[in-house]
Design a protein around this motif. Structure first.
Motif, short mmCIF file in Angstrom:
data_model
loop_
_atom_site.label_atom_id
_atom_site.label_comp_id
_atom_site.label_asym_id
_atom_site.label_seq_id
_atom_site.Cartn_x
_atom_site.Cartn_y
_atom_site.Cartn_z
N GLU A 342 0.85 -1.19 0.00
CA GLU A 342 0.00 0.00 0.00
C GLU A 342 0.88 1.24 0.00
OE1 GLU A 342 -3.12 0.15 2.89
OE2 GLU A 342 -3.37 -2.04 2.88
N ILE A 343 0.60 2.14 -0.92
CA ILE A 343 1.40 3.35 -1.04
C ILE A 343 0.50 4.58 -1.06
CG2 ILE A 343 3.21 2.14 -2.35
CD1 ILE A 343 2.11 3.69 -4.84
N LEU A 344 1.05 5.70 -0.72
CA LEU A 344 0.40 7.00 -0.90
C LEU A 344 1.20 7.75 -1.94
CD1 LEU A 344 -0.45 8.07 2.77
CD2 LEU A 344 -1.93 6.94 1.09
N ARG A 345 0.52 8.17 -2.99
CA ARG A 345 1.20 8.87 -4.07
C ARG A 345 0.72 10.31 -4.11
NH1 ARG A 345 1.60 5.58 -9.33
NH2 ARG A 345 3.11 4.56 -7.93
N GLU A 346 1.63 11.25 -4.04
CA GLU A 346 1.28 12.66 -4.02
C GLU A 346 0.89 13.13 -5.41
OE1 GLU A 346 4.46 14.80 -2.32
OE2 GLU A 346 4.42 13.71 -0.43
N PRO A 347 -0.16 13.93 -5.53
CA PRO A 347 -0.63 14.38 -6.85
C PRO A 347 0.26 15.49 -7.40
CG PRO A 347 -1.95 15.38 -5.16
CD PRO A 347 -1.01 14.45 -4.44
N ASP A 348 0.22 15.66 -8.73
CA ASP A 348 0.92 16.79 -9.34
C ASP A 348 -0.02 17.99 -9.37
OD1 ASP A 348 -0.87 16.31 -11.32
OD2 ASP A 348 0.58 15.71 -12.84
N LEU A 349 0.41 19.08 -10.00
CA LEU A 349 -0.36 20.33 -9.98
C LEU A 349 -1.67 20.21 -10.73
CD1 LEU A 349 2.48 22.92 -10.50
CD2 LEU A 349 1.33 22.30 -8.37
N SER A 350 -1.77 19.29 -11.69
CA SER A 350 -2.98 19.18 -12.49
C SER A 350 -3.92 18.11 -11.96
CB SER A 350 -2.63 18.86 -13.95
OG SER A 350 -1.94 17.62 -14.01
N GLY A 351 -3.58 17.51 -10.87
CA GLY A 351 -4.43 16.49 -10.29
C GLY A 351 -4.04 15.09 -10.71
N ARG A 352 -3.09 14.94 -11.68
CA ARG A 352 -2.63 13.60 -12.05
C ARG A 352 -1.63 13.12 -11.01
NH1 ARG A 352 -2.50 16.27 -17.03
NH2 ARG A 352 -0.24 16.49 -16.85
N PHE A 353 -1.38 11.82 -11.00
CA PHE A 353 -0.63 11.23 -9.90
C PHE A 353 0.73 10.69 -10.33
CE2 PHE A 353 -4.07 11.70 -7.12
CZ PHE A 353 -5.23 11.41 -7.82
N ASP A 354 1.26 11.18 -11.46
CA ASP A 354 2.52 10.65 -11.94
C ASP A 354 3.61 11.71 -11.99
OD1 ASP A 354 1.44 8.12 -12.37
OD2 ASP A 354 0.63 8.73 -14.31
N ALA A 355 3.50 12.77 -11.18
CA ALA A 355 4.51 13.82 -11.19
C ALA A 355 5.80 13.31 -10.57
CB ALA A 355 4.02 15.02 -10.40
#
Length: 413
Positions: A342-355
């Motif tokens: 289980e991971i928590l991934r921080e969002p990028d500025l546009s709301g996508r999660f691959d920053a």
């Protein structure tokens, strides 16, 4: 006729025909005539024949110079006043077989002339960088030993040669360690064989020892030698080396003490049989979990979808406290097992999660995160629980755990 003093001489043996003759010399007092004659003597007639042959052969052996005597003569000619003699001696010494190269250094150590030492060390230098693998190996061991020679001129010349050819020294040490079962990672093979001072991946060369290590005492010496090539006091950006002891390695406790003294206590670490393939970011002190700063290509983490910046919070529903806790937990797993992370991934500025995340992008941590969900009426804010805001950030990944050697083979592609 009077007896001649040579009558009692032992037989003289002719080596080629193996036939001995006894000479008899008589003196005739009437006049000045000297008469001599001889007849063959066989072994049956004189038991001393066999011994006589052996003595003759032994005497002939001492007459021919030994390889060491010839070598000493050629070394003396290295400091001759004649340029032609010096060149001729140097050319002959360059043709020495590998098994006689140690005699070259021994002769130099005995010589009181500094010039002899310099010329002999120049020859060892030439052997060290030659294409003759056998001579290279012999010269390498001689130079490594001579670097600690009590004679200053010998030790200083040896250290100078090793420092000037540090790439070759590293390559020879690495090859020997690999033949004993060690394997290297965190670095592509092209870099390992390339320029020694080329920056390593993550600034660290990783040496791994597992159950296949068969180095014994000789292997420990090579590991200590490798550690000496990477000075821990070097400035930032210089290559560093770390030693990973993987479960099942045959090293004894006293061996580990020696290696920690050579590498540094913090750079000798223990790991389980599986390799996740991440680097922790200690600068980001999260309350719980392990923050990922880097993911190595082809590793379990990479193939499982873990990215830099992710926060690993659980493995098979076991909450993760920090990086060390994750390392200890993975020691209980075997190679090939699939775990749920289980991971928590921080969002990028546009709301996508691959920053991209991690220490290379500190500005992302200073920006306010965008809304994770559409705005709700004011009267519904009280119904939103804190955990609900984490749902879009939380992911569960299936990660297949690979072994350390699998990771190393992928890096060498």
């Amino acid at each position: 006729m009077s007896a001649h003093p040579f009558l009692n001489e032992p037989p003289v043996c002719h080596r080629r025909k193996q036939v001995c003759f006894r000479a008899v010399v008589c003196s005739v007092t009437t006049g000045c005539l000297l008469i001599s004659f001889a007849w063959p003597v066989t072994a049956d007639e004189d038991p001393s024949l066999a011994a006589g042959v052996q003595v003759s052969e032994s005497a002939s052996g001492t007459a021919s110079e030994s390889p060491e005597a010839i070598l000493n003569s050629q070394i003396e000619q290295l400091v001759s006043d004649s340029f032609e003699q010096r060149q001729a001696a140097a050319m002959k010494l360059r043709e020495l077989p590998a098994d006689q190269v140690p005699l070259l250094l021994a002769a130099a150590e005995r010589s009181e002339q500094v010039e002899v030492v310099q010329r002999v060390m120049a020859l060892l230098d030439a052997f060290y960088v030659s294409d003759d693998a056998e001579k290279v190996q012999v010269a390498s061991e001689l130079l490594e030993t001579a670097a600690a020679n009590p004679r200053w001129s010998v030790a200083e010349s040896s250290r100078d040669i090793l420092n000037r050819h540090e790439s070759r020294r590293f390559a020879l040490t690495r090859t020997s360690l690999e033949q004993m079962g060690a394997f290297f990672s965190s670095l592509h093979s092209t870099s390992l064989n390339g320029v020694f001072r080329q920056p390593f991946s993550a600034g660290m060369l990783q040496v791994n020892l597992d159950s296949e290590w068969k180095g014994s005492e000789r292997g420990l010496q090579l590991l200590v030698r490798l550690a000496e090539m990477f000075d821990p006091s070097s400035p930032a950006g210089s290559p560093r080396v770390g030693l990973y002891l993987i479960d099942g390695h045959p090293l004894k406790d006293e061996d580990v003490v020696v290696l920690k003294a050579a590498f540094g206590d913090a750079r000798v670490v223990s790991r389980g049989k599986v390799c996740l393939g991440i680097t922790n970011d200690p600068s980001r002190n999260d309350a719980t979990g392990c923050r990922v700063s880097e993911v190595r290509r082809g590793t379990s983490a990479d193939q499982g979808g873990i990215q830099p910046g992710d926060l690993i919070v659980a493995v098979d529903q076991v909450r993760i406290k920090d990086f060390d806790h994750l390392v200890e937990l993975l020691k209980d797993y075997d190679i090939g097992v699939v775990v749920k992370m289980e991971i928590l991934r921080e969002p990028d500025l546009s709301g996508r999660f691959d920053a991209p995340r991690g220490p290379l992008f500190p500005e992302f941590r200073q920006l306010q995160e965008p809304p994770l969900e559409p705005e709700k009426p004011d009267n519904s804010d009280d119904d939103v629980k804190p955990d609900d805001r984490l749902r879009n950030r939380r992911r569960t990944l299936d990660v297949k755990l690979l072994g350390w050697r699998s990771v190393q083979s992928l890096e060498d592609e």
